[in-house]
Design an enzyme around this catalytic site. Sequence first.
Site, PDB file in Angstrom:
ATOM      1  N   SER A 138     -20.960 -12.422  75.270  1.00 58.16           N
ATOM      2  CA  SER A 138     -21.120 -13.814  74.868  1.00 58.16           C
ATOM      3  C   SER A 138     -21.739 -13.890  73.484  1.00 58.16           C
ATOM      4  O   SER A 138     -22.678 -13.151  73.178  1.00 58.16           O
ATOM      5  CB  SER A 138     -22.045 -14.541  75.850  1.00 58.16           C
ATOM      6  OG  SER A 138     -21.389 -14.751  77.070  1.00 58.16           O
ATOM      7  N   SER A 139     -21.210 -14.782  72.656  1.00 54.98           N
ATOM      8  CA  SER A 139     -21.765 -15.051  71.331  1.00 54.98           C
ATOM      9  C   SER A 139     -21.797 -13.760  70.492  1.00 54.98           C
ATOM     10  O   SER A 139     -20.744 -13.194  70.214  1.00 54.98           O
ATOM     11  CB  SER A 139     -23.141 -15.696  71.485  1.00 54.98           C
ATOM     12  OG  SER A 139     -23.580 -16.227  70.274  1.00 54.98           O
TER      13      SER A 139
END
Length: 295
Positions: A138-139
Amino acid sequence: MKISTLLLANPAFITATVFAATLRPVPDFGDNPGNNQMLIYVPDQLAPNPAVIVALHGCLEPALTYYLEVKDLPPASDKHGFIIIYPDTQKDSHCWDVATNKSLTHNKGSDSLSIVSMVKYAIAKYNADPSKVFAIGSSSGAMMSQVLAAAYPDVFSAVSAYSGLPYGCLRGSPGSSPFTSDPACSKGEVRKSGVEWATEVRSAWPGYNGSYPPVQIWHGTADQVLDPQNLQEEIKQWTTVFEVQLTQKRKDDPSDGYTRSIYGDGTQFESYLAEGVGHVVPTQVQETLRWFGLF
Ligand SMILES: *[C@@H]1O[C@H](CO)[C@@H](O)[C@H](O)[C@H]1NC(C)=O
Ligand SMILES: *[C@@H]1O[C@H](CO)[C@@H](O)[C@H](O)[C@H]1NC(C)=O
């Protein structure tokens, strides 16, 4: 209090620690130019020649937080017997290095090479299947997942990236965090043609002539941290690498407000746009495991 008393006194504790595996650190996993930490989750019932999933946290949080956040992943490991590696980075506000040529290039060093060392350690130690090695993130972890796809296509079999940036977007930036990076990428101002983005990917390992691992990407339309334009840039990048075009758009797949775009025959690349969802899109473990061809 003795451990046995504690266990007897607290049934929840028993469930958590006796019948399920736990996350634990691996101190010496090999070459570690990124000076990263390795945590591993090995289920009690390991599958023969298990798959390995590398789960990459975002900025500003340790691996432990990501482990707790993506709460469906460890139970899936308990059920299906795959190993999960949770790499951890602390420097640059816990952001993965996706800016230096070392990290962006095959076998050159930094975080990406440390993560590959963790994978090699797990393959050797648990007799894992080297053709079933995956990355999810994520991210900042989504950015690193795409770095691993580009720089280590020989190691990774598929990746799933939630709310990231195209491979190479931050190349040469002073850092990889919200505080140290050139903000042009996060604002969606770095726009390139598909050919330019694909050239970036190929520069990760000049001379490599094999195929790239299938890539699944997710992004929310209300992302205030990494502008959703980055989804368009990633689409240009990977459709050019895979030489595929949009073949199908499915509304409300896998849930309301999500639009799934399928490219080519659907095996190399797919993207999800999540209407009204901010940074980051919640991980859809089931859809990601399907993408990995695991279940
Ligand atoms: C990083 O690699 C790119 C080519 O991909 C090159 O243009 C650039 O000069 C390199 N930067 C450094 C600091 O070596
Ligand atoms: C691909 O690379 C391998 C190893 O570098 C080389 O042996 C092979 O000839 C190359 N194949 C093509 C089609 O260029």
